[in-house]
Design an enzyme around this catalytic site. Structure first.
Site, short mmCIF file in Angstrom:
data_model
loop_
_atom_site.label_atom_id
_atom_site.label_comp_id
_atom_site.label_asym_id
_atom_site.label_seq_id
_atom_site.Cartn_x
_atom_site.Cartn_y
_atom_site.Cartn_z
CB ILE A 12 -28.19 0.79 117.20
CG1 ILE A 12 -29.15 -0.38 117.41
CG2 ILE A 12 -26.76 0.27 117.02
CD1 ILE A 12 -29.31 -1.30 116.20
CG PHE A 83 -26.51 3.92 113.34
CD1 PHE A 83 -26.47 2.58 113.67
CD2 PHE A 83 -25.39 4.69 113.59
CE1 PHE A 83 -25.34 2.01 114.25
CE2 PHE A 83 -24.25 4.14 114.17
CZ PHE A 83 -24.23 2.79 114.50
CG ASP A 128 -30.86 -10.66 111.08
OD1 ASP A 128 -31.68 -9.72 111.07
OD2 ASP A 128 -30.82 -11.49 112.02
CD GLU A 129 -35.83 -7.89 110.66
OE1 GLU A 129 -36.91 -7.74 110.06
OE2 GLU A 129 -35.65 -7.55 111.84
CE1 TYR A 152 -35.78 -1.83 109.22
CE2 TYR A 152 -35.88 -4.19 109.63
CZ TYR A 152 -35.21 -2.98 109.72
OH TYR A 152 -33.96 -2.92 110.31
N PRO A 207 -48.15 -10.08 124.66
CG PRO A 207 -48.29 -8.26 123.19
CD PRO A 207 -47.90 -8.63 124.59
CB VAL A 208 -46.15 -14.63 122.49
CG1 VAL A 208 -45.20 -15.49 121.65
CG2 VAL A 208 -45.49 -14.22 123.80
CG ASP A 274 -47.46 -15.31 113.22
OD1 ASP A 274 -46.73 -14.49 113.78
OD2 ASP A 274 -47.04 -16.35 112.68
N GLY A 277 -46.54 -12.40 107.12
CA GLY A 277 -45.21 -12.54 106.52
C GLY A 277 -44.10 -12.74 107.55
CG HIS A 278 -43.60 -13.62 112.39
ND1 HIS A 278 -44.17 -13.95 113.59
CD2 HIS A 278 -42.37 -13.15 112.68
CE1 HIS A 278 -43.33 -13.70 114.56
NE2 HIS A 278 -42.22 -13.21 114.03
P1 NAD Z 1 -34.41 3.31 115.91
O1 NAD Z 1 -35.74 3.24 115.26
O2 NAD Z 1 -34.31 3.13 117.39
O3 NAD Z 1 -33.71 4.71 115.57
C1 NAD Z 1 -33.73 5.27 114.30
C2 NAD Z 1 -33.24 6.71 114.42
O4 NAD Z 1 -33.21 7.26 113.09
C3 NAD Z 1 -34.17 7.61 115.23
O5 NAD Z 1 -33.41 8.43 116.09
C4 NAD Z 1 -34.89 8.45 114.18
O6 NAD Z 1 -35.28 9.74 114.66
C5 NAD Z 1 -33.83 8.55 113.10
N1 NAD Z 1 -34.39 8.80 111.77
C6 NAD Z 1 -35.44 8.17 111.19
N2 NAD Z 1 -35.66 8.70 109.97
C7 NAD Z 1 -34.71 9.66 109.77
C8 NAD Z 1 -34.41 10.53 108.69
N3 NAD Z 1 -35.14 10.53 107.58
N4 NAD Z 1 -33.38 11.38 108.83
C9 NAD Z 1 -32.63 11.40 109.97
N5 NAD Z 1 -32.88 10.60 111.02
C10 NAD Z 1 -33.91 9.73 110.93
O7 NAD Z 1 -33.51 2.24 115.15
P2 NAD Z 1 -32.34 1.31 115.71
O8 NAD Z 1 -32.93 0.10 116.29
O9 NAD Z 1 -31.42 2.14 116.52
O10 NAD Z 1 -31.64 0.89 114.35
C11 NAD Z 1 -30.60 1.69 113.78
C12 NAD Z 1 -30.17 1.07 112.47
O11 NAD Z 1 -29.72 -0.27 112.68
C13 NAD Z 1 -31.28 0.97 111.43
O12 NAD Z 1 -30.74 1.25 110.17
C14 NAD Z 1 -31.72 -0.48 111.50
O13 NAD Z 1 -32.23 -0.92 110.26
C15 NAD Z 1 -30.42 -1.16 111.83
N6 NAD Z 1 -30.53 -2.43 112.58
C16 NAD Z 1 -31.29 -2.50 113.71
C17 NAD Z 1 -31.36 -3.70 114.41
C18 NAD Z 1 -32.17 -3.82 115.69
O14 NAD Z 1 -32.28 -4.92 116.23
N7 NAD Z 1 -32.70 -2.73 116.23
C19 NAD Z 1 -30.67 -4.83 113.94
C20 NAD Z 1 -29.89 -4.71 112.79
C21 NAD Z 1 -29.84 -3.50 112.12
P1 TYD Z 2 -39.13 -7.21 116.93
O1 TYD Z 2 -38.52 -6.76 118.21
O2 TYD Z 2 -40.23 -6.40 116.34
O3 TYD Z 2 -37.92 -7.39 115.89
P2 TYD Z 2 -37.92 -8.01 114.40
O4 TYD Z 2 -39.31 -8.18 113.93
O5 TYD Z 2 -37.18 -6.94 113.67
O6 TYD Z 2 -37.17 -9.31 114.52
O7 TYD Z 2 -39.66 -8.68 117.10
C1 TYD Z 2 -38.81 -9.73 117.48
C2 TYD Z 2 -39.61 -11.01 117.43
O8 TYD Z 2 -40.64 -10.96 118.42
C3 TYD Z 2 -40.33 -11.23 116.10
O9 TYD Z 2 -40.30 -12.62 115.78
C4 TYD Z 2 -41.74 -10.78 116.37
C5 TYD Z 2 -41.94 -11.11 117.84
N1 TYD Z 2 -42.86 -10.21 118.57
C6 TYD Z 2 -43.90 -10.76 119.32
O10 TYD Z 2 -44.08 -12.00 119.39
N2 TYD Z 2 -44.74 -9.91 120.00
C7 TYD Z 2 -44.60 -8.55 119.93
O11 TYD Z 2 -45.43 -7.81 120.54
C8 TYD Z 2 -43.52 -8.00 119.17
C9 TYD Z 2 -43.32 -6.51 119.07
C10 TYD Z 2 -42.67 -8.87 118.51
#
Ligand code: NAD
Ligand code: TYD
Length: 339
Positions: A12, A83, A128-129, A152, A207-208, A274, A277-278
């Site tokens: 992001i 982020f 949202d988690e 997490y 894998p679902v 599964d 804690g899903h």
């Molecule tokens: P990501 O795992 O793709 O990227 C995380 C980045 O943070 C990486 O570049 C990593 O090198 C860097 N990082 C990790 N630890 C660090 C540290 N100690 N110091 C400096 N940099 C560090 O994550 P993302 O999916 O891009 O998510 C970004 C943010 O958005 C996170 O805070 C996540 O909780 C939040 N978020 C993600 C989602 C999603 O669907 N991916 C949804 C809502 C919120």
């Molecule tokens: P994920 O992308 O890990 O995001 P989050 O757990 O943060 O929501 O997973 C999205 C959904 O997909 C979640 O309900 C777990 C499921 N999932 C699978 O069914 N198979 C997989 O291999 C993975 C990685 C996730």
């Protein structure tokens, strides 16, 4: 605006940097990233080439107090968007410790360094988690009690509460954003959508977890980036804003969409054990962000998915570099070029 973005080499963060560069070419962008397995300097090659001195990368850890304080001063930073995080639920189940270190202690360090440096605003990016799991009906509102179920989400909730405390105790200008599941370009292929894509194109089993009926709300990453930008520019100090994509869907439907878009059929689907804690269902109410920020998702799931799959198809080199581990060498090259 002189903006510090932490975690800008992740999924992001990278999309956010590109979006800010495009919409605010006069901004100075500073990216602090530790380059964990999820950080990919290759994702920002085009930005580095195009932005010149308007973009700076700093390799480092948000937990490093001296480094964060020094770079806030050196770059005369106005605002911070945090982020940086450990972001994958399954990894947090295998080993929670790094999640607490970065997501709680690191976030606290960012808040603290920003407060001491008199930074005008910190946007803390959350998820949202933190609200836990919903039954068949209802939505998460900003005042829904936090009830995280994975290491997490517990670590993200810890940071959200620290952000609140820093606002209440010190009057610091902090805005927290909580967004639903993102998808789009540059997402590391451990998350559902890019993982299933990489398997589908190789004809490997998908894998679902469980019965595939867990529901997530999916938002195209550009819409989330727009929300974070609005929170930065227009958010109320101390506020929490939910963002969502208005696209709730059981996982199995997401997987079937990927199979369709890659020309594969459902025979590749495998229901597997599964996740412990899903969380069963997430759904976001984002009326507050609509009202106060003018936020609304603009990309439908159908459009976002075809754009995402098209991006992965056109960027198979990016994916190959990630899958082979070659992307980890970009850091060596980056240092060599600058020494
Ligand atoms: P990501 O795992 O793709 O990227 C995380 C980045 O943070 C990486 O570049 C990593 O090198 C860097 N990082 C990790 N630890 C660090 C540290 N100690 N110091 C400096 N940099 C560090 O994550 P993302 O999916 O891009 O998510 C970004 C943010 O958005 C996170 O805070 C996540 O909780 C939040 N978020 C993600 C989602 C999603 O669907 N991916 C949804 C809502 C919120
Ligand atoms: P994920 O992308 O890990 O995001 P989050 O757990 O943060 O929501 O997973 C999205 C959904 O997909 C979640 O309900 C777990 C499921 N999932 C699978 O069914 N198979 C997989 O291999 C993975 C990685 C996730």
């Amino acid at each position: 605006m002189r903006l510090l973005v932490t975690g800008g080499c992740g999924f992001i963060g990278a999309n956010f940097l590109y979006a800010m560069r495009q919409r605010h070419p006069d901004w100075q962008l500073v990216n602090l990233d530790k380059l964990t397995y999820a950080g990919n300097l290759g994702s920002l090659r085009a930005l580095e080439a195009e932005a010149g001195s308007a973009y700076v990368f700093i390799h480092g850890d948000i937990c490093d107090r001296d480094l964060v304080s020094a770079l806030l001063a050196e770059h005369a930073v106005d605002a911070v968007v945090n982020f940086a995080a450990e972001s994958h639920v399954d990894r947090s189940i295998d080993d929670p410790a790094p999640f607490v270190v970065t997501n709680v202690l690191g976030a606290q360090n960012v808040l603290d360094c920003a407060r001491r440096a008199g930074i005008k605003r910190v946007v803390h990016v959350s998820t949202d988690e933190v609200y836990g799991s919903l039954g068949e009906t209802g939505q998460f509102h900003e005042n829904t009690p936090l009830a995280p179920n994975s290491p997490y989400s517990a670590s993200k909730a810890g940071a959200d509460l620290l952000a609140r405390a820093y606002h209440e105790t010190y009057g610091q200008d902090v805005v927290v954003t909580r967004c639903s599941n993102n998808y789009g370009p540059y997402q590391f292929p451990e998350k559902l959508i890019p993982l299933m894509y990489t398997k589908a194109i190789k004809g490997e089993p998908l894998p679902v977890y469980g019965d595939g009926q867990n529901v997530r709300d999916w938002i195209f990453v550009d819409d989330h980036c727009r929300g974070v930008e609005l929170a930065l520019l227009k958010g109320r100090p101390g506020a929490v804003y939910n963002f969502g994509g208005a696209a709730e869907m059981p996982n199995i439907e997401v997987v079937r969409t990927i199979l369709r878009l890659t020309g594969q059929n459902d025979s590749l689907i495998r229901f597997v054990t599964d996740r412990p804690g899903h969380d069963r269902r997430y759904a976001m109410n984002f009326d507050l962000a609509e009202r106060e920020l003018g936020f609304a998702p603009s990309v439908t799931f159908a459009e976002g998915m075809s754009r995402t799959i098209a991006w992965y198809q056109a960027n198979s080199v990016w994916l190959d570099e990630v899958q082979s581990g070659a992307y980890l060498k970009f850091m060596d090259r980056w240092y060599k070029e600058r020494s």
